[in-house]
Design a protein around this motif. Structure first.
Motif, PDB file in Angstrom:
ATOM      1  N   THR A 240       9.720  -0.754   8.396  1.00  0.00           N
ATOM      2  CA  THR A 240       9.372   0.451   7.637  1.00  0.00           C
ATOM      3  C   THR A 240      10.531   0.868   6.746  1.00  0.00           C
ATOM      4  O   THR A 240      10.346   1.238   5.579  1.00  0.00           O
ATOM      5  N   LEU A 241      11.732   0.784   7.287  1.00  0.00           N
ATOM      6  CA  LEU A 241      12.914   1.146   6.515  1.00  0.00           C
ATOM      7  C   LEU A 241      13.163   0.167   5.375  1.00  0.00           C
ATOM      8  O   LEU A 241      13.629   0.554   4.303  1.00  0.00           O
ATOM      9  N   ILE A 242      12.858  -1.102   5.604  1.00  0.00           N
ATOM     10  CA  ILE A 242      12.988  -2.080   4.522  1.00  0.00           C
ATOM     11  C   ILE A 242      12.025  -1.725   3.388  1.00  0.00           C
ATOM     12  O   ILE A 242      12.385  -1.764   2.206  1.00  0.00           O
ATOM     13  N   ALA A 243      10.790  -1.361   3.757  1.00  0.00           N
ATOM     14  CA  ALA A 243       9.801  -1.007   2.739  1.00  0.00           C
ATOM     15  C   ALA A 243      10.248   0.223   1.960  1.00  0.00           C
ATOM     16  O   ALA A 243      10.145   0.267   0.728  1.00  0.00           O
ATOM     17  N   LEU A 244      10.744   1.221   2.684  1.00  0.00           N
ATOM     18  CA  LEU A 244      11.225   2.427   2.015  1.00  0.00           C
ATOM     19  C   LEU A 244      12.463   2.128   1.184  1.00  0.00           C
ATOM     20  O   LEU A 244      12.652   2.676   0.100  1.00  0.00           O
ATOM     21  N   GLY A 245      13.317   1.256   1.694  1.00  0.00           N
ATOM     22  CA  GLY A 245      14.511   0.867   0.951  1.00  0.00           C
ATOM     23  C   GLY A 245      14.157   0.151  -0.328  1.00  0.00           C
ATOM     24  O   GLY A 245      14.807   0.332  -1.366  1.00  0.00           O
ATOM     25  N   ALA A 246      13.085  -0.656  -0.283  1.00  0.00           N
ATOM     26  CA  ALA A 246      12.654  -1.387  -1.474  1.00  0.00           C
ATOM     27  C   ALA A 246      12.198  -0.431  -2.570  1.00  0.00           C
ATOM     28  O   ALA A 246      12.258  -0.759  -3.757  1.00  0.00           O
ATOM     29  N   SER A 247      11.762   0.763  -2.153  1.00  0.00           N
ATOM     30  CA  SER A 247      11.343   1.752  -3.142  1.00  0.00           C
ATOM     31  C   SER A 247      12.468   2.721  -3.479  1.00  0.00           C
ATOM     32  O   SER A 247      12.267   3.689  -4.200  1.00  0.00           O
ATOM     33  N   GLY A 248      13.665   2.453  -2.937  1.00  0.00           N
ATOM     34  CA  GLY A 248      14.833   3.261  -3.228  1.00  0.00           C
ATOM     35  C   GLY A 248      14.883   4.578  -2.488  1.00  0.00           C
ATOM     36  O   GLY A 248      15.608   5.493  -2.872  1.00  0.00           O
ATOM     37  N   LEU A 249      14.133   4.680  -1.363  1.00  0.00           N
ATOM     38  CA  LEU A 249      14.055   5.958  -0.658  1.00  0.00           C
ATOM     39  C   LEU A 249      14.779   5.974   0.689  1.00  0.00           C
ATOM     40  O   LEU A 249      14.816   7.009   1.341  1.00  0.00           O
ATOM     41  N   ALA A 250      15.322   4.850   1.132  1.00  0.00           N
ATOM     42  CA  ALA A 250      16.026   4.838   2.428  1.00  0.00           C
ATOM     43  C   ALA A 250      16.991   3.673   2.488  1.00  0.00           C
ATOM     44  O   ALA A 250      16.843   2.672   1.774  1.00  0.00           O
ATOM     45  N   ASN A 251      17.985   3.794   3.350  1.00  0.00           N
ATOM     46  CA  ASN A 251      18.928   2.710   3.596  1.00  0.00           C
ATOM     47  C   ASN A 251      18.436   1.842   4.745  1.00  0.00           C
ATOM     48  O   ASN A 251      17.661   2.280   5.589  1.00  0.00           O
ATOM     49  N   ILE A 252      18.890   0.595   4.804  1.00  0.00           N
ATOM     50  CA  ILE A 252      18.454  -0.335   5.830  1.00  0.00           C
ATOM     51  C   ILE A 252      19.537  -0.464   6.906  1.00  0.00           C
ATOM     52  O   ILE A 252      20.629  -0.967   6.622  1.00  0.00           O
ATOM     53  N   PRO A 253      19.285  -0.026   8.137  1.00  0.00           N
ATOM     54  CA  PRO A 253      20.292  -0.149   9.194  1.00  0.00           C
ATOM     55  C   PRO A 253      20.287  -1.550   9.795  1.00  0.00           C
ATOM     56  O   PRO A 253      19.371  -1.915  10.525  1.00  0.00           O
TER      57      PRO A 253
ATOM     58  N   ILE B  13       0.840  -1.205   0.000  1.00  0.00           N
ATOM     59  CA  ILE B  13       0.000   0.000   0.000  1.00  0.00           C
ATOM     60  C   ILE B  13       0.873   1.253   0.000  1.00  0.00           C
ATOM     61  O   ILE B  13       0.675   2.177  -0.792  1.00  0.00           O
ATOM     62  N   GLY B  14       1.874   1.269   0.908  1.00  0.00           N
ATOM     63  CA  GLY B  14       2.723   2.454   1.038  1.00  0.00           C
ATOM     64  C   GLY B  14       3.561   2.737  -0.192  1.00  0.00           C
ATOM     65  O   GLY B  14       3.620   3.883  -0.671  1.00  0.00           O
ATOM     66  N   ILE B  15       4.210   1.704  -0.721  1.00  0.00           N
ATOM     67  CA  ILE B  15       5.043   1.898  -1.911  1.00  0.00           C
ATOM     68  C   ILE B  15       4.177   2.258  -3.118  1.00  0.00           C
ATOM     69  O   ILE B  15       4.554   3.100  -3.946  1.00  0.00           O
ATOM     70  N   GLY B  16       2.989   1.638  -3.207  1.00  0.00           N
ATOM     71  CA  GLY B  16       2.075   1.968  -4.297  1.00  0.00           C
ATOM     72  C   GLY B  16       1.691   3.440  -4.273  1.00  0.00           C
ATOM     73  O   GLY B  16       1.702   4.121  -5.305  1.00  0.00           O
ATOM     74  N   ILE B  17       1.360   3.945  -3.073  1.00  0.00           N
ATOM     75  CA  ILE B  17       1.016   5.365  -2.939  1.00  0.00           C
ATOM     76  C   ILE B  17       2.219   6.234  -3.273  1.00  0.00           C
ATOM     77  O   ILE B  17       2.107   7.249  -3.970  1.00  0.00           O
ATOM     78  N   GLY B  18       3.399   5.820  -2.779  1.00  0.00           N
ATOM     79  CA  GLY B  18       4.612   6.587  -3.030  1.00  0.00           C
ATOM     80  C   GLY B  18       4.959   6.673  -4.502  1.00  0.00           C
ATOM     81  O   GLY B  18       5.353   7.737  -5.008  1.00  0.00           O
TER      82      GLY B  18
ATOM     83  N   MET C 242       2.895   6.334  -7.062  1.00  0.00           N
ATOM     84  CA  MET C 242       1.878   7.026  -7.853  1.00  0.00           C
ATOM     85  C   MET C 242       1.731   8.500  -7.491  1.00  0.00           C
ATOM     86  O   MET C 242       1.484   9.347  -8.341  1.00  0.00           O
ATOM     87  N   PHE C 243       1.891   8.815  -6.195  1.00  0.00           N
ATOM     88  CA  PHE C 243       1.611  10.183  -5.746  1.00  0.00           C
ATOM     89  C   PHE C 243       2.804  10.880  -5.104  1.00  0.00           C
ATOM     90  O   PHE C 243       2.694  12.040  -4.717  1.00  0.00           O
ATOM     91  N   GLY C 244       3.939  10.172  -4.937  1.00  0.00           N
ATOM     92  CA  GLY C 244       5.113  10.794  -4.350  1.00  0.00           C
ATOM     93  C   GLY C 244       5.074  10.811  -2.829  1.00  0.00           C
ATOM     94  O   GLY C 244       4.198  10.214  -2.203  1.00  0.00           O
TER      95      GLY C 244
END
Length: 330
Positions: free
Chosen positions: A149-162, A88-93, A95-97
């Protein structure tokens, strides 16, 4: 009289102290801000310590011979919870940023839906589940914080995974598990503390919640809570029933937003400053979702467990190999 009332409320041992603490924190926080043990026990200052001790004690219940069953049951819940939140989160990101849609930021959606309130889950499993359900909380603790959450963001190329975040989350569980397998007497001594700590964890988490955040989060915060509970919950129940072959009560119990998730947006922004502009909005929306899901999920779980069966309310033809059920029948 107090215990009778608490037992009538689904997950009451967690929810009642949490609501009392949130009321205190909202209207008269100064009465517990007097320092020393009072502040340590009755404010959010003690939340991390209480949860860490709880995870350590729960870790002692994870016997090596039972691990396949725990990993299967808890793994399905953990992965399905993460999958629906990330999707859901990556899909929104995509499509809508970053700004998201309908006033919901991408950061708030991923932070809320990928995180679950482990203490609410444990309280519900102590009431409706069996020993394996409760033990799975140690595994589900991985999504009670910023890591997934960071893994999800990392999967979309927006964050690193600590990687250290994963290590920090599992160390208490692993140490407890090792000690519990080495010494059965130690396990028997420490295991009950996981349950005893539930009201203390509930109060500590509630002390970090300001009820006015529901208002501050606005309809978007309430909508986020409903998305997490129902859209996320239905998917997790589907996976629990058709992949795990379980009735689904545990799936509803994990369809919450963690109290710790309130701090996730700020944690993400520390790693990727590009998200900083959205931290304030995301934090209030996630806080609102935390309250909404904590109120809804226990009652949904109670209804589902009675309708579709659980160790406490088995349906005709259902069998649950639970020591707890055997003790109730004895």
């Amino acid at each position: 009289m107090i215990m009778r009332f608490i037992k009538k409320v689904p997950a009451g041992m967690m929810i009642v102290p949490m609501l009392i603490a949130s009321l205190i924190n909202t209207f008269i926080p100064q009465i517990v801000q007097i320092g020393s043990f009072t502040t340590a026990v009755f404010t959010s200052a003690g939340a991390a310590t209480a949860i860490g001790i709880q995870l350590f004690c729960l870790g002692t219940t994870l016997q090596f011979k039972e691990m396949p069953k725990v990993f299967k049951r808890g793994g399905i819940l953990l992965l399905s919870k993460f999958a629906i939140g990330a999707a859901i989160g990556i899909g929104i990101g995509k499509m809508f940023g970053m700004a998201g849609v309908l006033g919901l930021t991408t950061l708030s959606v991923i932070s809320a839906v990928t995180n679950s309130n482990g203490s609410v889950y444990l309280s519900l499993m102590n009431e409706y589940g069996d020993e394996t359900d409760a033990a799975a909380m140690a595994l589900l603790a991985l999504n009670d914080g910023p890591f997934l959450t960071l893994i999800a963001l990392g999967a979309s190329g927006l964050a690193n995974i600590p990687f250290i975040a994963l290590v920090a989350a599992v160390v208490p569980i692993v140490v407890g598990m090792i000690l519990g397998n080495i010494d059965q007497e130690l396990k028997n001594f420490l295991a009950p503390a996981g349950t005893i700590l539930i009201p203390f964890v509930g109060f500590a988490l509630g002390a970090g919640i300001n009820i006015t955040n529901i208002v501050k989060g606005g309809p978007q915060g309430i909508l986020l809570g409903l998305i997490c509970t129902f859209l996320g919950g239905i998917f997790i129940v589907f996976c629990d029933r058709f992949i795990g072959g379980r009735p689904g009560y545990a799936a509803w119990a994990v369809s919450t937003t963690a109290g710790n998730a309130v701090a996730v947006p700020a944690a993400v922004a520390l790693i990727d400053p590009a998200w900083q502009a959205y931290v304030g909005t995301a934090t209030t929306q996630v806080a609102a979702a935390t309250v909404v899901t904590a109120l809804l999920v226990p009652f949904i779980t109670d209804w589902w467990a009675k309708k579709y069966g659980c160790p406490k309310y088995p349906l005709k033809g259902q069998e649950f190999k639970s020591q707890k059920l055997a003790e109730q029948k004895a």
